[in-house]
Motif scaffolding. Sequence first.
Motif, PDB file in Angstrom:
ATOM      1  N   SER A  69      25.090 -12.138  41.165  1.00 46.66           N
ATOM      2  CA  SER A  69      24.860 -12.221  42.610  1.00 46.66           C
ATOM      3  C   SER A  69      23.906 -11.116  43.041  1.00 46.66           C
ATOM      4  CB  SER A  69      26.185 -12.082  43.361  1.00 46.66           C
ATOM      5  OG  SER A  69      26.718 -10.778  43.177  1.00 46.66           O
ATOM      6  N   ARG A  70      23.333 -11.250  44.205  1.00 49.21           N
ATOM      7  CA  ARG A  70      22.367 -10.268  44.685  1.00 49.21           C
ATOM      8  C   ARG A  70      22.981  -8.864  44.756  1.00 49.21           C
ATOM      9  NH1 ARG A  70      19.403 -11.417  50.324  1.00 49.21           N
ATOM     10  NH2 ARG A  70      21.569 -11.275  51.033  1.00 49.21           N
ATOM     11  N   ILE A  73      23.629  -7.826  40.665  1.00 52.39           N
ATOM     12  CA  ILE A  73      22.674  -8.106  39.596  1.00 52.39           C
ATOM     13  C   ILE A  73      22.174  -6.841  38.900  1.00 52.39           C
ATOM     14  CG2 ILE A  73      20.696  -8.217  41.189  1.00 52.39           C
ATOM     15  CD1 ILE A  73      19.520 -10.379  39.348  1.00 52.39           C
ATOM     16  N   ASP A  74      21.937  -5.769  39.651  1.00 54.53           N
ATOM     17  CA  ASP A  74      21.396  -4.549  39.032  1.00 54.53           C
ATOM     18  C   ASP A  74      22.350  -3.947  38.015  1.00 54.53           C
ATOM     19  OD1 ASP A  74      19.014  -4.737  40.402  1.00 54.53           O
ATOM     20  OD2 ASP A  74      19.668  -3.436  42.059  1.00 54.53           O
ATOM     21  N   ASN A 102      14.623 -17.202  38.002  1.00 62.40           N
ATOM     22  CA  ASN A 102      13.500 -16.553  38.696  1.00 62.40           C
ATOM     23  C   ASN A 102      12.730 -15.651  37.725  1.00 62.40           C
ATOM     24  OD1 ASN A 102      14.475 -13.716  38.847  1.00 62.40           O
ATOM     25  ND2 ASN A 102      16.031 -14.561  40.229  1.00 62.40           N
ATOM     26  N   LYS A 165      21.768 -17.203  34.853  1.00 62.95           N
ATOM     27  CA  LYS A 165      22.241 -17.125  36.242  1.00 62.95           C
ATOM     28  C   LYS A 165      22.514 -18.520  36.766  1.00 62.95           C
ATOM     29  CE  LYS A 165      20.927 -15.207  40.779  1.00 62.95           C
ATOM     30  NZ  LYS A 165      21.418 -16.370  41.539  1.00 62.95           N
ATOM     31  N   PHE A 170      17.738 -21.114  46.774  1.00 63.91           N
ATOM     32  CA  PHE A 170      17.338 -19.867  47.432  1.00 63.91           C
ATOM     33  C   PHE A 170      17.508 -19.979  48.947  1.00 63.91           C
ATOM     34  CE2 PHE A 170      13.580 -17.229  48.994  1.00 63.91           C
ATOM     35  CZ  PHE A 170      14.300 -16.046  48.983  1.00 63.91           C
TER      36      PHE A 170
END
Length: 240
Positions: A69-70, A73-74, A102, A165, A170
């Motif tokens: 997820s946003r 993700i990191d 992406n 993912k 989007f």
Amino acid sequence: KPVSVASHSQETLFKFGTRVLMMSATIVDKDVFCRTIGLDPAEVAFLRIPSPFPVQNRLVHFMPVGSMSRARIDETLPKMVEGLKTLLAAHANEKGIVHTTNYRIARHLVDVVRDKRLLLHDSTNRDETLRLHAADPGPTVLVSPSIMEGVDLVGDLSRFQVLIKVPFPFLGDEVVKRRMEADPRWYAYQTARSIMQALGRSIRSSTDHAVSYILDADWRRFYDTNSSMFPVEFHDAMTQ
């Protein structure tokens, strides 16, 4: 650009015949499909044909590495790098596909994994990269956000595939946002359809075979919530 084509389909397509037969491997959900193209589900007959592909030829393994997820993700990407390295080692002599959804994820994986087998394309050389993959006798692996459909990797062109993912549409796209607001079920429908399309790139006939891996931990929540959209053949192939 229309947010929905439902109001145009009768005039542009369905008026030209008294009966229309539509065939697809990824209708996913009859009611959402009908609403999307302007049909009343009550007026549509739906027939689901069992898959002729043996289940042992198309197994799907859920191996949760972390949430993509946003918000997460990191912290997940370093784990995803290690997960991909493990799968590349397990399939050291086979060609495959890594679906990333992406270019940011695709570029990160290629840059950090640093494996000469990985082939990354951009928006200008996708077809050329596909040709290189097919022509190379070695175990090359495609890394791409955009080969989830329309690509025929038959036989030894792909014996394994990795879904990095879950391909949620989007929400930064205004059309996607409006369609989800109009029909929340449509968003899940598009996601399920993309997953089934992606996992079909490598199994092209009843004698073909490939193993698939889903590494995004968010898959479990999505699958549990929307399992009715997947056919029984998909459920049978899931190993978790």
